[in-house]
Design an enzyme around this catalytic site. Structure first.
Site, PDB file in Angstrom:
ATOM      1  N   LYS A  65     -15.835  -2.168   7.580  1.00  0.00           N
ATOM      2  CA  LYS A  65     -17.089  -1.662   8.158  1.00  0.00           C
ATOM      3  C   LYS A  65     -17.647  -2.550   9.272  1.00  0.00           C
ATOM      4  CE  LYS A  65     -18.524   1.163   4.293  1.00  0.00           C
ATOM      5  NZ  LYS A  65     -19.572   1.557   3.368  1.00  0.00           N
ATOM      6  N   GLY A 128     -22.820  -6.322   0.926  1.00  0.00           N
ATOM      7  CA  GLY A 128     -22.758  -5.284   1.964  1.00  0.00           C
ATOM      8  C   GLY A 128     -23.468  -3.998   1.564  1.00  0.00           C
ATOM      9  N   PHE A 152     -28.548 -16.967  -4.571  1.00  0.00           N
ATOM     10  CA  PHE A 152     -29.916 -16.764  -4.079  1.00  0.00           C
ATOM     11  C   PHE A 152     -29.976 -16.711  -2.549  1.00  0.00           C
ATOM     12  CE2 PHE A 152     -33.933 -18.770  -2.659  1.00  0.00           C
ATOM     13  CZ  PHE A 152     -34.800 -17.751  -3.037  1.00  0.00           C
TER      14      PHE A 152
HETATM   15  P1  ATR Z   1     -19.791  -7.578  -0.383  1.00  0.00           P
HETATM   16  O1  ATR Z   1     -20.264  -6.176  -0.586  1.00  0.00           O
HETATM   17  O2  ATR Z   1     -20.666  -8.321   0.565  1.00  0.00           O
HETATM   18  O3  ATR Z   1     -18.313  -7.688  -0.097  1.00  0.00           O
HETATM   19  P2  ATR Z   1     -19.259  -8.256  -3.140  1.00  0.00           P
HETATM   20  O4  ATR Z   1     -18.471  -9.516  -3.264  1.00  0.00           O
HETATM   21  O5  ATR Z   1     -18.563  -6.957  -3.337  1.00  0.00           O
HETATM   22  O6  ATR Z   1     -20.038  -8.316  -1.767  1.00  0.00           O
HETATM   23  O7  ATR Z   1     -20.473  -8.324  -4.180  1.00  0.00           O
HETATM   24  C1  ATR Z   1     -21.493  -7.372  -4.148  1.00  0.00           C
HETATM   25  C2  ATR Z   1     -22.684  -7.912  -4.887  1.00  0.00           C
HETATM   26  O8  ATR Z   1     -22.401  -7.921  -6.286  1.00  0.00           O
HETATM   27  C3  ATR Z   1     -23.091  -9.333  -4.518  1.00  0.00           C
HETATM   28  O9  ATR Z   1     -24.484  -9.371  -4.431  1.00  0.00           O
HETATM   29  C4  ATR Z   1     -22.593 -10.149  -5.710  1.00  0.00           C
HETATM   30  O10 ATR Z   1     -23.354 -11.326  -5.970  1.00  0.00           O
HETATM   31  P3  ATR Z   1     -23.031 -12.704  -5.189  1.00  0.00           P
HETATM   32  O11 ATR Z   1     -23.570 -12.517  -3.804  1.00  0.00           O
HETATM   33  O12 ATR Z   1     -23.745 -13.734  -5.938  1.00  0.00           O
HETATM   34  O13 ATR Z   1     -21.541 -12.837  -5.211  1.00  0.00           O
HETATM   35  C5  ATR Z   1     -22.834  -9.152  -6.822  1.00  0.00           C
HETATM   36  N1  ATR Z   1     -22.064  -9.442  -8.051  1.00  0.00           N
HETATM   37  C6  ATR Z   1     -20.722  -9.324  -8.241  1.00  0.00           C
HETATM   38  N2  ATR Z   1     -20.412  -9.639  -9.519  1.00  0.00           N
HETATM   39  C7  ATR Z   1     -21.573  -9.981 -10.148  1.00  0.00           C
HETATM   40  C8  ATR Z   1     -21.914 -10.395 -11.467  1.00  0.00           C
HETATM   41  N3  ATR Z   1     -20.992 -10.525 -12.422  1.00  0.00           N
HETATM   42  N4  ATR Z   1     -23.227 -10.631 -11.756  1.00  0.00           N
HETATM   43  C9  ATR Z   1     -24.179 -10.480 -10.798  1.00  0.00           C
HETATM   44  N5  ATR Z   1     -23.908 -10.090  -9.529  1.00  0.00           N
HETATM   45  C10 ATR Z   1     -22.639  -9.839  -9.200  1.00  0.00           C
END
Ligand code: ATR
Length: 270
Positions: A65, A128, A152
């Site tokens: 994206k 994202g 955070f």
């Molecule tokens: P992106 O969409 O940016 O690729 P991602 O790695 O898919 O991100 O994760 C999406 C969201 O899920 C993030 O906010 C992630 O938290 P972190 O930023 O701290 O990594 C959250 N997330 C994934 N697993 C989690 C879990 N077990 N508990 C809480 N939040 C989680």
């Protein structure tokens, strides 16, 4: 025949062909819509080829994206604001990029009759998916948006977008124990059958609970919310159809019957 497709990696399980082919049928559009598995390091080459073959537009999904934004000649405001694009349109020798994800969830809230104006919203996760929905949700004029994230700093960065956004950790969230009208799970937890670390006390006080993920049955987050007695729950299938309808409109200048397609899709995944 006009050609469209969804491009991503992985792509096998994408529901977009089902959705767009239904839209085409219910709005009498002569078009075909397929799916393209794009090698991780070949985004530009793969899109160039599709375009050369006369492709009119693409939906772009994970993990391309942000590359979609860089690829375009014209970045439309919703894509600019989200910092990512999910829709490419090839017209008059130019490439346009839009982002319909956030408007898709707002379409779904409207369908569900959930009003966001002056409401307190809690978003779990700051990845994202959260970034994509934040702008269009702010446009609905909620009272406040609290973003809780495991990391955070990622939530804190998003507070720059508006003075209505506050960032928090799960620990502080659970200690403060506020009441939120709407809780949105934008984490990827449900994919792995996990729950984000929000306390049951907070979850059970919500009026509306939405999970951006969806599955053939309730996600674990929706299951938990129902178990706590919340009646107004929804998963992200409606958002998926909503964002698709907005991409379709951008390409074809026609509004498809998205509600009918959502019903068919729900039946087909059960
Ligand atoms: P992106 O969409 O940016 O690729 P991602 O790695 O898919 O991100 O994760 C999406 C969201 O899920 C993030 O906010 C992630 O938290 P972190 O930023 O701290 O990594 C959250 N997330 C994934 N697993 C989690 C879990 N077990 N508990 C809480 N939040 C989680």
């Amino acid at each position: 025949m006009d050609k469209y497709a969804v491009l991503g990696n992985p792509i096998e399980h994408s529901r977009s062909p089902f959705i767009h082919n239904n839209f085409a049928k219910n709005s009498n559009q002569e078009m075909e819509y397929g799916k393209i598995l794009c090698p991780l390091d070949k985004f530009v080459e793969t899109v160039n080829e599709f375009k050369k073959d006369g492709g009119k537009g693409l939906n772009v999904t994970v993990p391309f994206k942000e590359e979609a934004l860089k690829y375009a000649d014209v970045v439309l405001p919703r894509a600019q604001r989200a910092g990512a694009g999910n829709t490419l349109k090839f017209e008059d020798g130019k490439v346009y990029v839009d982002n319909t994800d956030g408007a898709g969830i707002v379409w779904d809230f409207l369908r569900l009759g959930w009003v966001l104006k002056d409401k307190s919203i809690l978003i779990l996760g700051a990845g994202g998916a959260c970034k994509g929905i934040l702008g269009p949700i702010l446009d609905e004029e909620p009272k406040q948006i609290t973003i809780a994230n495991r990391t955070f700093e990622k939530a804190q960065l998003l507070t720059k977008q508006s003075s209505k956004i506050v960032a928090t950790t799960y620990d502080d969230l659970n200690i403060q124990n506020h009441q939120y009208d709407l809780i949105i799970n934008s984490t990827s937890c449900s994919l792995h059958g996990e729950l984000p670390n929000i306390s049951e006390d907070i979850l059970k006080k919500a009026t509306y609970v939405y999970d951006l993920m969806y599955a053939s049955k309730d996600t674990i987050f929706i299951e938990k919310a129902k178990e706590l007695g919340i009646c107004n729950v929804a998963d992200g299938l409606g958002m998926l159809v909503g964002q698709a309808a907005l991409s379709f409109k951008l390409w074809r200048n026609v509004e498809p019957n998205a509600t009918e397609t959502l019903e068919l899709l729900r039946k087909s995944i059960k």
